[in-house]
Design a protein around this motif. Structure first.
Motif, PDB file in Angstrom:
ATOM      1  N   GLY A 174       0.816  -1.211   0.000  1.00 22.31           N
ATOM      2  CA  GLY A 174       0.000   0.000   0.000  1.00 22.31           C
ATOM      3  C   GLY A 174       0.846   1.256   0.000  1.00 22.31           C
ATOM      4  O   GLY A 174       0.481   2.272  -0.614  1.00 22.31           O
ATOM      5  N   ARG A 178       0.027   4.712  -2.303  1.00 19.42           N
ATOM      6  CA  ARG A 178      -0.668   5.867  -1.718  1.00 19.42           C
ATOM      7  C   ARG A 178      -0.212   7.184  -2.307  1.00 19.42           C
ATOM      8  O   ARG A 178      -0.951   8.173  -2.276  1.00 19.42           O
ATOM      9  CB  ARG A 178      -0.492   5.856  -0.193  1.00 19.42           C
ATOM     10  CG  ARG A 178      -1.238   4.698   0.461  1.00 19.42           C
ATOM     11  CD  ARG A 178      -1.285   4.811   1.971  1.00 19.42           C
ATOM     12  NE  ARG A 178      -1.910   3.613   2.528  1.00 19.42           N
ATOM     13  CZ  ARG A 178      -1.240   2.581   3.005  1.00 19.42           C
ATOM     14  NH1 ARG A 178       0.088   2.602   3.004  1.00 19.42           N
ATOM     15  NH2 ARG A 178      -1.880   1.533   3.478  1.00 19.42           N
ATOM     16  N   HIS A 183      -5.657   8.740  -1.348  1.00 21.19           N
ATOM     17  CA  HIS A 183      -6.214   7.597  -0.617  1.00 21.19           C
ATOM     18  C   HIS A 183      -7.062   8.025   0.584  1.00 21.19           C
ATOM     19  O   HIS A 183      -6.691   8.912   1.349  1.00 21.19           O
ATOM     20  CB  HIS A 183      -5.084   6.682  -0.139  1.00 21.19           C
ATOM     21  CG  HIS A 183      -5.518   5.678   0.880  1.00 21.19           C
ATOM     22  ND1 HIS A 183      -6.359   4.624   0.575  1.00 21.19           N
ATOM     23  CD2 HIS A 183      -5.242   5.565   2.205  1.00 21.19           C
ATOM     24  CE1 HIS A 183      -6.565   3.903   1.660  1.00 21.19           C
ATOM     25  NE2 HIS A 183      -5.904   4.454   2.662  1.00 21.19           N
ATOM     26  N   ARG A 184      -8.214   7.337   0.712  1.00 22.21           N
ATOM     27  CA  ARG A 184      -9.062   7.496   1.894  1.00 22.21           C
ATOM     28  C   ARG A 184      -9.457   6.109   2.402  1.00 22.21           C
ATOM     29  O   ARG A 184      -9.749   5.215   1.599  1.00 22.21           O
ATOM     30  CB  ARG A 184     -10.344   8.275   1.570  1.00 22.21           C
ATOM     31  CG  ARG A 184     -10.099   9.731   1.205  1.00 22.21           C
ATOM     32  CD  ARG A 184     -11.393  10.401   0.839  1.00 22.21           C
ATOM     33  NE  ARG A 184     -11.202  11.789   0.440  1.00 22.21           N
ATOM     34  CZ  ARG A 184     -11.193  12.815   1.284  1.00 22.21           C
ATOM     35  NH1 ARG A 184     -11.367  12.617   2.577  1.00 22.21           N
ATOM     36  NH2 ARG A 184     -11.024  14.055   0.837  1.00 22.21           N
ATOM     37  N   GLY A 199     -10.152   8.111  -3.989  1.00 17.14           N
ATOM     38  CA  GLY A 199      -9.153   7.084  -4.268  1.00 17.14           C
ATOM     39  C   GLY A 199      -9.032   6.167  -3.068  1.00 17.14           C
ATOM     40  O   GLY A 199      -9.147   6.619  -1.925  1.00 17.14           O
ATOM     41  N   LEU A 200      -8.834   4.891  -3.299  1.00 14.21           N
ATOM     42  CA  LEU A 200      -8.654   3.967  -2.194  1.00 14.21           C
ATOM     43  C   LEU A 200      -7.644   2.891  -2.554  1.00 14.21           C
ATOM     44  O   LEU A 200      -7.477   2.541  -3.730  1.00 14.21           O
ATOM     45  CB  LEU A 200      -9.979   3.336  -1.753  1.00 14.21           C
ATOM     46  CG  LEU A 200     -10.745   2.407  -2.688  1.00 14.21           C
ATOM     47  CD1 LEU A 200     -11.733   1.584  -1.884  1.00 14.21           C
ATOM     48  CD2 LEU A 200     -11.527   3.215  -3.735  1.00 14.21           C
ATOM     49  N   VAL A 201      -6.968   2.390  -1.539  1.00 13.92           N
ATOM     50  CA  VAL A 201      -5.963   1.341  -1.680  1.00 13.92           C
ATOM     51  C   VAL A 201      -6.418   0.156  -0.844  1.00 13.92           C
ATOM     52  O   VAL A 201      -6.778   0.320   0.330  1.00 13.92           O
ATOM     53  CB  VAL A 201      -4.582   1.823  -1.183  1.00 13.92           C
ATOM     54  CG1 VAL A 201      -3.572   0.672  -1.208  1.00 13.92           C
ATOM     55  CG2 VAL A 201      -4.086   2.987  -2.017  1.00 13.92           C
ATOM     56  N   ASP A 221      -9.522  -2.850   3.143  1.00 15.55           N
ATOM     57  CA  ASP A 221      -8.390  -2.326   3.897  1.00 15.55           C
ATOM     58  C   ASP A 221      -8.577  -2.693   5.360  1.00 15.55           C
ATOM     59  O   ASP A 221      -9.421  -3.537   5.697  1.00 15.55           O
ATOM     60  CB  ASP A 221      -8.215  -0.822   3.688  1.00 15.55           C
ATOM     61  CG  ASP A 221      -9.393   0.001   4.194  1.00 15.55           C
ATOM     62  OD1 ASP A 221     -10.263  -0.551   4.896  1.00 15.55           O
ATOM     63  OD2 ASP A 221      -9.439   1.218   3.892  1.00 15.55           O
ATOM     64  N   ALA A 250      -4.719  -0.070  -6.244  1.00 15.76           N
ATOM     65  CA  ALA A 250      -5.363   1.213  -5.951  1.00 15.76           C
ATOM     66  C   ALA A 250      -6.359   1.521  -7.054  1.00 15.76           C
ATOM     67  O   ALA A 250      -6.137   1.187  -8.230  1.00 15.76           O
ATOM     68  CB  ALA A 250      -4.329   2.330  -5.848  1.00 15.76           C
ATOM     69  N   GLU A 252      -8.986   4.775  -8.466  1.00 14.85           N
ATOM     70  CA  GLU A 252      -9.500   6.141  -8.416  1.00 14.85           C
ATOM     71  C   GLU A 252     -10.814   6.188  -9.174  1.00 14.85           C
ATOM     72  O   GLU A 252     -10.992   5.480 -10.167  1.00 14.85           O
ATOM     73  CB  GLU A 252      -8.516   7.117  -9.060  1.00 14.85           C
ATOM     74  CG  GLU A 252      -7.394   7.565  -8.178  1.00 14.85           C
ATOM     75  CD  GLU A 252      -6.541   8.621  -8.850  1.00 14.85           C
ATOM     76  OE1 GLU A 252      -6.129   9.564  -8.154  1.00 14.85           O
ATOM     77  OE2 GLU A 252      -6.292   8.494 -10.062  1.00 14.85           O
TER      78      GLU A 252
END
Length: 540
Positions: A174, A178, A183-184, A199-201, A221, A250, A252
């Motif tokens: 991650g 990031r 990232h959130r 965006g998230l990982v 996560d 990731a 978006e």
């Protein structure tokens, strides 16, 4: 005379199974019709010849009016020194469709390309071996080992162990992603207002299709799980075919009006930077990369192995100072159904004793590094520790370094990620044939580099052992990625990382016939550590 002429002569002679002296290549390259000259020389060679000499050329072309053209003094190196494809054809990057050598077969029996020249990947065939006194300066050698689980295995198989190893994977991979997205965490996204960019990982928790042909990719996560929609008309829909459960990616996109799903615009893998520049050695030194020896099998190719080790004692191999063996030293016992019917040696310890005798054939001044494979007498779950003390005592020839699977071996500044390759079966099974196949195993290796993990998927055919950390994460980009396991030969470059699957030393078994595996046997890829050029040596 064009610079490529000597290289063309070298490739033509190699495709016919001959080495050549520098002077012989120069004479042939200088002929007005070098192709016809090669034909005359080859026809005149004695049946047991394996090297074309200057005398052979002069004798065969004696009285020929086709004199050499001016400017033929800029000689060519002997076949044994020529990278596969010649000096003008280095291993290409994945983006330019790298060449692959899978031996001679019905589709391409001579290794010839469509335009009549030898293909870039046609192997250099070695027909014999002479005597030569090797001289090496061992003080120049440097070998470092990293990422070896041997002696550090602490996992008990408890639930907390699995949580710990997956958290470690998420954190390390991650961190490589990031910086590419805003990232959130998943629980924060749930509280956002719809329509916002997000965006998230996370780890791939699930991938499923909708009734309209779109894709739902669930990312997990440390705070929860969140769904992302990949529509079939987007370019990134093609990337869904490359996803494996438990890998870290990731995404978006835009949050739906009700904030219940992310409409994906982009998808990222940890990946190798396209600008990666590999390290090279400060001197001309070579490493032989082999795997899957399978001593103890009725189909172990002892004669080919002996030709290989005899060649290591010749002048052609004077710069080969390292031997890296990527697992499956022996055939093992009880690995697959009815294996006992295909064994030449039934006792497991005797198999290793015989392997050690074959290892003694290697020059004593060579540095040898070995990792185990799924046929070896270690645990099947990865990472695999190196062999126990009893087996280390048996395999004592030349004081070989025995490390775990996987391990990163840095040789004179060049890092080689050694991994036996069991997860390649899973990648090839899950992906479309155009993206990964047994005929082109290096392409499956590219995906592992892309994911920065040698065995991402848990719960499939690849058995994983929980440890304090995830030893299967590829933290640092290697200069060379070496695998075996699938018994197929293939190589190429992915973002400047040289990927090699080195074939095997076992002819086709009845079990392999039953599962349509046609092995590439008796090959030894030789890597120039100062340039990362590759020469494929064939010993069958």
């Amino acid at each position: 005379m064009p610079q490529e002429a000597p290289a063309r002569v070298v490739r033509e002679l190699a495709s016919r199974g001959y080495n050549a002296e520098r002077e012989a290549v120069t004479l042939l390259a200088g002929r007005e019709d070098s192709t016809a000259a090669i034909e005359r020389v080859v026809e005149a060679l004695p049946p047991d010849a394996f090297k074309v000499t200057r005398g052979d050329v002069e004798s065969a072309l004696k009285g020929d009016r086709g004199s050499n053209r001016p400017g033929t003094t800029g000689g060519a190196s002997a076949v044994s020194e020529e990278p596969v494809g010649g000096a003008d054809a280095p291993v290409t990057d994945a983006t330019t469709d790298p060449s692959v050598s899978t031996g001679t077969d019905a589709r391409n029996p001579t290794g010839a390309s469509a335009d009549g020249d030898s293909a870039e990947s046609s192997p250099v065939e070695t027909k014999g071996a002479g005597s030569f006194e090797r001289t090496v300066n061992e003080a120049l050698r440097e070998v470092e080992i990293a990422g070896d689980v041997t002696g550090h295995s602490t996992g008990t198989g408890a639930y907390d162990d699995f949580v710990k190893v997956f958290r470690d994977r998420y954190d390390r991979l991650g961190s490589k992603l990031r910086g590419r997205v805003n990232h959130r965490p998943t629980d924060t996204i749930e509280d956002m207002v719809g329509g916002q960019d997000v965006g998230l990982v996370g780890m791939v928790n699930d991938v499923r299709s909708t009734k309209n042909g779109h894709w739902i990719v669930e990312l997990e996560d440390t705070n929860g799980v969140f769904p992302c929609l990949v529509t079939k008309d987007r370019d990134l829909a093609d990337l869904v075919d490359e996803l494996l459960f438990d890998e870290v990616i990731a995404i978006e996109g835009t949050l739906s009006d009700d904030a219940g799903i992310v409409f994906a615009d982009s998808l990222y893998f940890p990946d190798v930077p396209r600008t990666y520049k590999p390290s090279t050695a400060d001197r001309h030194v070579q490493a032989a990369l082999v795997s899957d020896v399978h001593v103890g099998s009725q189909e172990f190719m002892a004669e080919a192995w002996t030709r290989f080790t005899e060649w290591l004692h010749t002048e052609d191999a004077e710069h080969v100072e390292y031997l890296l063996i990527a697992g499956d030293m022996v055939e093992g016992v009880g690995v697959y159904p009815n294996q006992d019917e295909e064994l030449d040696v039934i006792d497991l310890y005797e198999q290793y004793e015989r392997f050690n005798e074959y290892l003694k054939q290697v020059p004593g001044d060579m540095e040898i590094v070995m990792i185990p494979g799924n046929h070896d007498a270690v645990r099947l779950a990865e990472p695999q520790p190196g062999f126990d003390e009893d087996l280390r005592e048996i395999m004592s020839a030349h004081d070989a370094r025995i490390v775990g699977n996987p391990s990163t071996v840095t040789i004179e500044g060049v890092s080689v990620l050694m991994y036996h390759g069991v997860s390649l079966d899973e990648v090839i099974a899950e992906f479309p044939e155009a993206k990964a196949s047994y005929d082109e195993p290096h392409k499956a290796m590219y995906h592992l580099l892309k994911k920065r993990h040698v065995a991402p998927q848990y719960g499939g055919h690849t058995r994983l052992a929980p440890e304090e950390q995830d030893y299967l994460v590829v933290d640092d980009v290697p200069d060379v990625f070496h695998t075996g396991h699938v018994h197929k030969l293939g190589y190429g470059k992915y973002h400047n990382v040289l990927a090699i699957n080195s074939g095997c030393w076992q002819a086709q078994t009845d079990f392999q016939k039953s599962v349509n595996i046609d092995p590439d046997s008796g090959y030894a890829p030789i890597v120039d550590l100062d340039t990362l050029d590759v020469t494929i040596r064939k010993f069958t």
